[in-house]
Enzyme design. Sequence first.
Site, PDB file in Angstrom:
ATOM      1  CG  ASP A  33      -1.965  -1.117   1.174  1.00 59.62           C
ATOM      2  OD1 ASP A  33      -2.023  -1.864   0.187  1.00 59.62           O
ATOM      3  OD2 ASP A  33      -2.681  -1.267   2.172  1.00 59.62           O
TER       4      ASP A  33
ATOM      5  CE  LYS B  82      -3.651  -4.450   1.452  1.00 52.96           C
ATOM      6  NZ  LYS B  82      -4.512  -3.513   2.142  1.00 52.96           N
TER       7      LYS B  82
ATOM      8  CB  CYS C 294      -2.470  -2.643   5.318  1.00 54.25           C
ATOM      9  SG  CYS C 294      -4.151  -2.028   4.973  1.00 54.25           S
TER      10      CYS C 294
END
Length: 180
Positions: free
Chosen positions: A10, A84, A117
């Site tokens: 991310d 995701k 995350c």
Amino acid sequence: MTRRALLVVDLQNEYFPGGKLLLVGIEAAANNAARVVAAARAQGDLVVHIRHEMPGEAVFTPGSHGAEINAVVAPAAGEPVITKNFPSSFRATELEALLDGHGVEDVVVVGAMSHMCIDATVRAANDLGYGTTTVHDACATMALEFGGASVPAGQVHAAIMAALSDAYGAVVDTEAALAR
């Protein structure tokens, strides 16, 4: 020899200046992550990029500039990119199959956000039997609030890294990661 993969989680424009969720220390973390990416590539490790998307939301909107992986850690030709929709990079994705297909036993994790995350991905990797190394200064987060108390980003980050290092694998800085 153990097969290793680097998970770049991310590191998307949404977290950088001009994005909607600016993280504390994101530019330094991304620069450290880029060094780890370069080393992984040089060693022939599998480098996997993870992108978070949130269809119908104001952040990480599919197709938006904010959802794009930041140029500092842009994927090289042929490197897999996993999309995701949940904090864990393993939930409802092909990540585990990809890693297993490459015979990966150990993962190195860099990215954002430490408390969300990164935490979810490292714990899931450990639960699935992968050895884990988190590069703490190649991760970033934000301040949080709980019970009326404001928790500075540095404390949020330290608490997550302390928990991960206690039971979920190694937590090292960039220099130690590059020396491995």
